[in-house]
Every structure is written in C-alpha cells, then in structure tokens.
Scaffold this active site. Sequence first.
Site, PDB file in Angstrom:
ATOM      1  N   ASP A 410       0.894  -1.244   0.097  1.00  0.00           N
ATOM      2  CA  ASP A 410      -0.087  -0.012  -0.095  1.00  0.00           C
ATOM      3  C   ASP A 410       0.740   1.224   0.098  1.00  0.00           C
ATOM      4  OD1 ASP A 410      -2.877   1.191   0.570  1.00  0.00           O
ATOM      5  OD2 ASP A 410      -1.709   2.036   2.227  1.00  0.00           O
ATOM      6  N   GLU A 463       1.022  -0.656  -5.165  1.00  0.00           N
ATOM      7  CA  GLU A 463      -0.066   0.470  -5.315  1.00  0.00           C
ATOM      8  C   GLU A 463       1.125   1.650  -5.350  1.00  0.00           C
ATOM      9  OE1 GLU A 463      -3.372   3.365  -3.478  1.00  0.00           O
ATOM     10  OE2 GLU A 463      -1.837   2.385  -2.360  1.00  0.00           O
TER      11      GLU A 463
END
Length: 747
Positions: A410, A463
């Site tokens: 993330d 990401e």
Amino acid sequence: MPPRQKQRKSSRPASPVPRADRARLLGGTHHDPHAVLGAHVVREGIAFRALRPYARSVTVVAKDLRAELQDDGDGFFSGVLPLREVPGDYRLLITYDDAGLEIHDAYRFLPSLGEFDLHLIGEGRHEQLWHALGSRPMVHEGATGTRFTVWAPNALGVRVVGTFNFWDGTGFPMRSLGGSGVWELFVPSVGEGELYKYEITRPDGSKTLRADPLARRTETPPANSSVVHESHHEWHDARWLERRAEVPVHQAPFSVYEVHLASWRPGLTYRQLAEQLPAYVADLGFTHVELMPVAEHPFGGSWGYQVTGFYAPTARLGTPDDFKFLVDALHGAGIGVLMDWVPAHFPRDDWALAEFDGRTLYEHEDPGRAAHPDWGTLEFDYGRKEVRNFLVANATYWCEEFHIDGLRVDAVASMLYLDYSREHGEWTPNVHGGRENLDAVAFLQEMNATVYRRAPGVVTIAEESTAWDGVTRATHHEGPGGFGGLGFGLKWNMGWMHDSLDYVSKEPVHRKFHHNEMTFSMVYAYSENYVLPISHDEVVHGKRSLVSKMPGDWWQQRANHRAYLGFMWAHPGKQLIFMGQEFAQGAEWSEGHGPDWWLLDPAYGAEADHRGVRDLVRDLNTVYRREPSLWQRDTDPGGFAWVDGDAAEDNVFAFLRYAADETENTTGAPLLAVSNFSPVVRHEYRLGVPGEFTAWHEVLNTDEARYGGGGVTNPDPVKTEPVASHGRPASLRLTLPPLATVWLRPA
C-alpha cells in the site's frame, strides 16, 4: 522403602542486595537482574535471591533439599546454603496469603536467545525475526515456559507484565543482551493464551506500557494486550505451494476478487468464511482473492490500513490458526491469496510503536520526516537497519507462516518521495539534491529481493500512482534515472483506472471528446507489469459504486457496466474488482454492512438484473482462463494490436490479442475484442482482421439477454471478406450491440 524425605536446611542470611541494585530492581531500571537474582556461588556456599512482591515466604526446593529464604523486605528474599554447586533443577516454592505455587526460578537460566540471532539482529539481516523476538513458548534448559524478547535500545529497563503476574512486573525484570538493544526473559510455567505487555522505563525515568511489536496474536480490539501464541495448524496445501511457481505470474491468468473480510459477510469468523468464500470465488472463476489488511489494527474504520500488530492477524475474526485455516481452504479451492501490506506508516497510539522506548525508534528522528502529512500517522525510518529488518522480515513472515501468495504493498508513492504531500520548505532533499527517499528505495528493493528468494511463486504488487521508473524492473537492473528497479512483480495501473472511469462516466454523446482516455493506456502499457484495479478506493466515500458511475437509466447503467468489464478483461494487464461490483451493487461500499446481498434474493423484483451481471463476470473469467491470448503476453507488445483505436465518432474500440505462439505475422488464433460505448446498434460494422481465417464466432457478448442485455448478437459465424480494412487484407462485417463488448475467435 518409603520415599526419601527432603532435607530441611536453614539458610543463613546472604549478603543483602546492594542498595543501588535494590533501588534499580524496584524502580524497573536494572539492565542485568540475573546478576543479582537467582543462585550464585559465594564463599560460604550458594546464595539464592528472589524478588517476589506480596509473597509471605519463598522456599528453595531441589531433589533432596528444602530451605526457606530470609525475608529482606520489599519483596526480596535471600539466603546462603552450604552447597558446593547450584542444584541444576531447583525450584522456588512461593507462598502467598491465600495460595502457593512451585515454579522454576526465572533467574537461574542462561539467555534463551543465541549469539547468532543477536548478530543477525545487530546487522539488520534476521530474515526470520519472529523466531527471535516476541513471545515464544518453548522448553529451555529442561523447563517449559515462554521466552519474551523485545528490541528497546533506549530503555533504562524493561519488565514483562501480564495475566500471569497480575500485571505487576516488579518481580519480572528483563535483562539487556548487550549492545543489541534486545531485552530477554524466560518465564517458566507461562504458556499459550496468557496476555502480556512490556513495561518500559524511558530515558527520562517515566514508564510506558507497550504491546509487543512482534506479537503473533492480540486481544480483540479495543483491548490491545498481546497474547502468547503457538500454532497447531496442520497445512494441507503442499501441492498448491509446489505448483504456484511453475509459471511466472505476469504470464499466467490473474483475475482478482478484492475482499474486506470483516464485511464480506458481516459476523462471520475466519472458519465460517472458509465455508463460504472459497466456494463463491471459485464459482465465479477468479484466480485470486486480495484481502484488505488483516494485520491487527485498533480502528475498524481504517479498514486495516493503520496497523499496530504487524505480526498478528486481527483477532476480530478469530485466532491466527483460524486465519491459516481460511488460507488453506482457499488454496484447496484453487484460489491464490493476496494480502494488503502496509509498511508506509503506523498510528500514534501510545501503547504501540510510537516512541516505543521513550525516543524515536521505529519512526524517523526528524519530526518533519516522521509525520505523515495525510493520515496523521508516523512514517517508518527506513534508514535504520533494525526497522528495515522489522519490515522485511514481516513481509516474509506472512508468506512463510501463513502461506500468503502475494503482497499488495500500500501507498508506495508516499514512501518513495521526500516531498510527498509536502509544500516547498517542508522537506529536505536527499544527498544528491533530489526528492527521492533513498532509504525507502533501498528498503523496497531489499524487501522484494528477499521475498522472491525465500518464497518461490509469491508475487509482490505495488500500489504506486506516479511515473517512477522501474517499479517492476529487477533490482539489479539500473534504469535511465540511475536507480535499480524496485523489484515488484506487478504494479497497479492507476492511470488506466482514472482515465477509463472518467471516460465511461461521460454521457455517450460526449465520449468522442474523451476517446483518448481509453486508448492512452496503450502508450505505456508495457512500461511495467500492470494490474487493472477497480478497488475499494473507487467505490467508497462519495465516488459511487461502479454501476452508479455510469450515465443513463438503469438499463443503460448496467449495459455500460457490462461493456466496461468486457473491455477491462480484454485489455492487457491483470484484472481486479472489489466485492459487490460483480453483481452491480448500486450503493457505495461501507465497512459497516458490506455488500448488498439482498439484491440477489429471488424475492427481490430486480434480482435478475444483478444476477445477470454476476453471470457475466463468471463467463468473463471462464473465457479469460481458457484463452491464453488474454493473459500470456500481458507484458509483451507483440501480444496486442489495434484494429481501430481511432473510431471516436462511433465510440468504438477494437483490438486483437495474441498468445505466446501467435503474432500478427504468423499463423495462430487471436482473440478480437470490440467495445461499442454508444447506445445504438451498429450494423454491418467493418473491421479489418488477419486474412488467414475464413470465419469468426462470438465467444462472449455482454449484451446477451441472460446477462440483462438486449440480446443483440452475432449468432452465426461471421465470414471473412477479402476486403481490405484498417491496414489488413481482410475484414468482417459485424453487428455491434449498444453499450456492449464482444469477443470473437476464428471459427
């Protein structure tokens, strides 16, 4: 013969504990309690010392020995026995007002952590750090108990507290293991299920009570104690693990169903989810699930992205073994398990990592570098070797201990740039004068290299929303910017996601002015190994669900939804959609109630509309997995060719996909994908195709009546005509359904 009675001996007073040691032990600031407590050889024999607050008496018990120690006050007991050596198995009989217990003396043991472990920790290279730090039930020097170890280099002293000592750590000081910064204590008779924390005396003398950074199990939030844990799960996925590395992920089918476990079916535990989730995902044909963060987090509304227990699956849904059971069940159903992993930041809770031992430790010492500007959290200090080790080992931990098949990392962009969400003057350039966070780059490279080396077949996914060069390039290959690749296996294609959603949200009459938003992705489609993500972030907080982004009435919204999914599944790159979007849920997702499953209840009047979309998703996955041209060359420009990418006035996109043994210049059986994003039927629509095939037939049409469409199809094979078109010697005349995607293969 009657059993031999233990000899009762009276202990003589031992030399009193020196005043300084006594004060430091009572104050929780002693770095070497084992040098004072326990059994030690003295001139008169063996001196025994114990610190047991609230005890009425303490008696030394061995094979043929029983001797009560003198009460020295403040919980100290001592005595000298006329022995030549320390009894190897002596125990302490401790009597309280209402009870007594006989246990091994915690201060008779040598360190339970080896020199090699300490060396690796000091080097920041302990790839299985969870075996060295945290709590671990074990047998040590013949005694059963639990070893507690914690890294707290700035602490004046550390004591372990828990249910086993009524949360009073006075009698349980830990010892410092030299310059490693690690504190250790083996506590006999403590086992699984005990709650514990570390009581840390800060450099200023104040105390703080902290959860274990490497706890493998925690209490259920909002409670936040750590729990002593030992796994008993027996895995049944050996064949799965053997096979997952046979084909590189970027050359294999990869269709992902993203899930928030706590709200997929609210109220279900890990084991109950194991009864439903694998069957549901397998029925729809997805190859993988991606679980939003499962590591422990205090606030459910963070969806798991503010982690306090990096080594513990959330206790909200069960135990760590229960989570292993779920992973095992998914593997048994042929489903790979990806997990969101959050090494970018951590929350400021005063019982967790923030200023863990009284000073900056896990966070950067520069306040400007430590504070995350967007989320009110703290950023890790990637330049500190022990912190980097904590995170790299954590990545391998989930893969090795829980058999996770991939980590979706993330917020990578927030890690890579020193000026991320910071204004001019709020950040300091790196040593080269640039904005790159060199420590974070080195960390990500080390993490990826370590995971790929230790866990064959595992994939890491970034990401990352910027144009950073080489996110999925190998770490040892230097790019134009002078950096080695970050080493990820895949990267979320955020550009494709934003552009394509912007296009389909427009009324069809306006789409011709945004045509390039659907074609621009092919300019950079092979710059990285991409995943096309329609994730939870796109269907929450006012962004509307996927079907609700679409213009028009309910029929047109669903048609747009289906056409978009057909375009997405055919586009180069892997696919990901979030739960609820597979049946065109109209409402935004909320972690409070999850998907609107009632839309699929036959008693609901519009159930067929939603079931039709779900049936399409199942068929998309079925055809996708069957057709290598749709996944085998996702990272190879030779696997794609535009037929017509310029039909802006028609809102039409047409392209060919080729498998590994096919090119536009060789024989093969490509797949033709055609999307018509206008609300009109286009009859006799001519598209150029390779000349060697005599006819083509539909393998998927999103306008089929069973999906909720109008049933405009090409039911019979469409013959190839020797009419040149779009730079090819032959062509087809197709009927293009309104707001639909059609896939065709040579008949």
